[in-house]
Scaffold this active site. Sequence first.
Site, PDB file in Angstrom:
ATOM      1  N   GLU A 232       0.982  -1.416  -0.154  1.00  0.00           N
ATOM      2  CA  GLU A 232       0.062  -0.061  -0.040  1.00  0.00           C
ATOM      3  C   GLU A 232       0.824   1.440  -0.019  1.00  0.00           C
ATOM      4  O   GLU A 232       1.870   1.197   0.407  1.00  0.00           O
ATOM      5  CB  GLU A 232      -1.054   0.085   1.307  1.00  0.00           C
TER       6      GLU A 232
ATOM      7  N   CYS B  55       3.480   8.425   1.707  1.00  0.00           N
ATOM      8  CA  CYS B  55       3.886   7.385   2.575  1.00  0.00           C
ATOM      9  C   CYS B  55       4.267   6.144   1.640  1.00  0.00           C
ATOM     10  O   CYS B  55       3.497   5.498   1.089  1.00  0.00           O
ATOM     11  CB  CYS B  55       2.986   7.160   3.735  1.00  0.00           C
TER      12      CYS B  55
ATOM     13  N   CYS C   5       7.519  -7.330   6.749  1.00  0.00           N
ATOM     14  CA  CYS C   5       8.828  -7.120   7.403  1.00  0.00           C
ATOM     15  C   CYS C   5       9.539  -8.294   8.209  1.00  0.00           C
ATOM     16  O   CYS C   5       8.511  -8.688   8.861  1.00  0.00           O
ATOM     17  CB  CYS C   5       8.619  -5.728   8.379  1.00  0.00           C
TER      18      CYS C   5
ATOM     19  N   CYS D  77       8.215  -6.226  15.396  1.00  0.00           N
ATOM     20  CA  CYS D  77       7.843  -5.267  16.495  1.00  0.00           C
ATOM     21  C   CYS D  77       6.694  -5.933  16.972  1.00  0.00           C
ATOM     22  O   CYS D  77       5.690  -5.956  16.242  1.00  0.00           O
ATOM     23  CB  CYS D  77       7.872  -3.789  16.041  1.00  0.00           C
TER      24      CYS D  77
ATOM     25  N   CYS E 252       3.107  -3.679  15.996  1.00  0.00           N
ATOM     26  CA  CYS E 252       3.064  -3.501  14.572  1.00  0.00           C
ATOM     27  C   CYS E 252       2.332  -4.582  13.959  1.00  0.00           C
ATOM     28  O   CYS E 252       2.779  -5.803  13.734  1.00  0.00           O
ATOM     29  CB  CYS E 252       4.548  -3.206  13.868  1.00  0.00           C
TER      30      CYS E 252
ATOM     31  N   CYS F  79      -3.000   7.236  11.080  1.00  0.00           N
ATOM     32  CA  CYS F  79      -1.796   7.108  11.950  1.00  0.00           C
ATOM     33  C   CYS F  79      -1.045   5.985  12.113  1.00  0.00           C
ATOM     34  O   CYS F  79      -0.694   5.271  10.925  1.00  0.00           O
ATOM     35  CB  CYS F  79      -2.491   7.348  13.647  1.00  0.00           C
TER      36      CYS F  79
HETATM   37  N1  SAH Z   1      10.208  -0.104   9.363  1.00  0.00           N
HETATM   38  C1  SAH Z   1      10.255   1.343   9.746  1.00  0.00           C
HETATM   39  C2  SAH Z   1       9.219   2.239   8.991  1.00  0.00           C
HETATM   40  C3  SAH Z   1       7.673   1.583   8.849  1.00  0.00           C
HETATM   41  S1  SAH Z   1       6.625   1.781  10.272  1.00  0.00           S
HETATM   42  C4  SAH Z   1      10.280   1.762  11.310  1.00  0.00           C
HETATM   43  O1  SAH Z   1       9.840   0.902  11.955  1.00  0.00           O
HETATM   44  O2  SAH Z   1      10.648   2.825  11.562  1.00  0.00           O
HETATM   45  C5  SAH Z   1       6.510   3.663  10.552  1.00  0.00           C
HETATM   46  C6  SAH Z   1       6.095   3.955  12.214  1.00  0.00           C
HETATM   47  O3  SAH Z   1       5.026   3.438  12.559  1.00  0.00           O
HETATM   48  C7  SAH Z   1       7.212   3.632  12.910  1.00  0.00           C
HETATM   49  O4  SAH Z   1       7.732   4.581  13.913  1.00  0.00           O
HETATM   50  C8  SAH Z   1       6.555   2.343  13.583  1.00  0.00           C
HETATM   51  O5  SAH Z   1       7.111   1.826  14.924  1.00  0.00           O
HETATM   52  C9  SAH Z   1       5.126   2.979  13.678  1.00  0.00           C
HETATM   53  N2  SAH Z   1       4.135   1.969  13.963  1.00  0.00           N
HETATM   54  C10 SAH Z   1       4.007   0.627  13.674  1.00  0.00           C
HETATM   55  N3  SAH Z   1       2.734   0.067  14.101  1.00  0.00           N
HETATM   56  C11 SAH Z   1       2.194   0.885  14.550  1.00  0.00           C
HETATM   57  C12 SAH Z   1       0.941   1.123  15.467  1.00  0.00           C
HETATM   58  N4  SAH Z   1       0.128  -0.200  15.148  1.00  0.00           N
HETATM   59  N5  SAH Z   1       0.256   2.231  15.812  1.00  0.00           N
HETATM   60  C13 SAH Z   1       1.181   3.440  15.662  1.00  0.00           C
HETATM   61  N6  SAH Z   1       2.586   3.222  15.099  1.00  0.00           N
HETATM   62  C14 SAH Z   1       2.918   2.184  14.597  1.00  0.00           C
HETATM   63 FE1  SF4 Z   2       8.998  -3.699  10.628  1.00  0.00          FE
HETATM   64 FE2  SF4 Z   2       8.935  -2.997  13.225  1.00  0.00          FE
HETATM   65 FE3  SF4 Z   2       8.586  -1.080  11.442  1.00  0.00          FE
HETATM   66 FE4  SF4 Z   2       6.929  -2.919  11.667  1.00  0.00          FE
HETATM   67  S1  SF4 Z   2       7.680  -1.018  13.208  1.00  0.00           S
HETATM   68  S2  SF4 Z   2       7.352  -2.069   9.867  1.00  0.00           S
HETATM   69  S3  SF4 Z   2       7.647  -4.541  12.342  1.00  0.00           S
HETATM   70  S4  SF4 Z   2      10.681  -2.542  11.798  1.00  0.00           S
END
Ligand code: SAH
Ligand code: SF4
Length: 400
Positions: A125, A138, A145, A149, A152, A375
Site C-alpha cells: 500500500e 508514505c 517486514c 515489532c 506493529c 496514524c
Molecule cells: N520499519 C520502519 C518504517 C515503517 S513503520 C520503522 O519501524 O521505522 C512507521 C512507524 O509506524 C514506525 O515508527 C513504527 O514503529 C510505527 N508503528 C508501527 N505499528 C504501529 C501501530 N500499530 N500504531 C502506531 N504506530 C505504529
Molecule cells: Fe517492521 Fe517494526 Fe517497522 Fe513494523 S515497526 S515495519 S515490524 S521495523
Amino acid sequence: MQPTAEPHNATLVEKTPLETYVPPAKPSLIGLSRGELADRLGEIGVAPAQRKMRVQQLWHWLYFRGAQSFDEMTSISKGIRADLAQHFTVNRPEVVAEQISNDGTRKWLLRLPSGDNVEKAHEVECVYIPDTDRGTLCVSSQVGCTLNCSFCHTGTQRLVRNLTAGEIVGQIMVARDRLNDWADREDGTRRVTNIVMMGMGEPLYNFDAVRDALLIVGDNEGIGISRRRITLSTSGVVPNIVRAGEEIGVMLAISLHAVRDELRNELVPLNRKYPIKELLQACRDYPGASNARRITFEYVMLKGVNDSLDDAKLLVKMLKGIPAKINLIPFNPWPGTAYECSDWDQIEKFSEYIFNAGYSSPVRTPRGRDILAACGQLKSETEKLSARERQALRAMAMTD
Ligand code: SAH
Ligand code: SF4
C-alpha cells in the site's frame, strides 16, 4: 500498514483475483539509473556515442514528464522508440484499488510480481496525505517486514520480500499519475511535495534499492523532490544509519518507542542486536544533522507500557546533545493485539513534559481514518495542537 477492512467509500480501480495475476512480460525501465539506462540502450543497438544524449532524453520523459508510453517520447527517433517498446515497458506497479478518504487522504493498493514465483503476486500500500502546505506520500520498502515489532501489524505478516528500486520509485510515479501531478499547477504548486519511507518494511534492510530509488526521486532533472523533503524511518539498523546519511542524505526518523533496553527489546526486538546506546551514537554521528535538520524520534503511545512521566523524563535526558524532535504516535490497534492506545490525558501530559523541556512534541494527527490509512505507521502532517484542538480531538477519539 494497517489491516485492511472494507472502507466506506472505496473506489475500486480494477480488482482482479490474485490467482489470475499475469506478471508483465517485459521489464520496465522505471527505477534504472542513468548508467543502467545507457546499458539497456546498448543492448538494443544504440551506438555508444549516442547513448548519453538518449539517456538524457529518456530521463526527461520518464521522470520529469511522467510519460506512460514510448509513443509519447517524441524527441526520440521513431526507430529507437519502436526498439525500446519491443524490449521494455514504462510500467509502474499495477494499481488494483484506490480509496479516497473524507479528508482527502488517498490509499492505493498496488500489485507486484512475486520475486521468486512468477505465477504469484504480492501487494503493498501507498498513501497520500494532503495538507494545507504540503502533500506527503508514505512509501513502502518491502512486502511485509522481518522485524516483528510487537505493536506493529506489518511485522506479523509472514510473506516478506524486498521491493526493487523500480517498485519504490514506481509508488511515487503512481501517485503523480493518479493525482495528475506531473506538471506544475497554475499557481506553481505540486501535490506530492514530501516523501516518508514509513509504509511497509524496514528501509535499511533493503538499503541498495532504497538508496537507488531515493537518488532518482531527488534528482532535479527528474522527479525533483529535494532530500530535505524525504524522511527515512528506521527501527534502528545501526550499521546502515550513517551510510544512509552519507549515501542518500535524506532526513532521518528513528522508531525509538522505549527508553530502557529491557522494554525496547520487547517492543522492537532489533534492539537486542543494536541497543539504545549504539542507536543514539549513530544518531549523534548522522551526517548533516543540525538544529535546522533535526532527527525525528518516533514514540508510539502504549497504555501502561511506555507512557509514564518517568519515561518522558528519561527520554528528554537521553536525547540531550542530539538535534531532535519527538513525534508521539497514538497507537493504532489491530485485530489480535494486546496493546491499547494511551489515554488522551496521558498523551497530553507526556507531550507537555517534553514540550516544557524544549522539544517540539507534536502528536501525530490521525488522517484517513475512514479508509484505514490513519496514524500508526503512516506519518501525516504533525502539529502542536492547542488545548482546544486537543479537546476536539479527544472528543473525536471517544466517538470513534
Ligand atoms: N520499519 C520502519 C518504517 C515503517 S513503520 C520503522 O519501524 O521505522 C512507521 C512507524 O509506524 C514506525 O515508527 C513504527 O514503529 C510505527 N508503528 C508501527 N505499528 C504501529 C501501530 N500499530 N500504531 C502506531 N504506530 C505504529
Ligand atoms: Fe517492521 Fe517494526 Fe517497522 Fe513494523 S515497526 S515495519 S515490524 S521495523
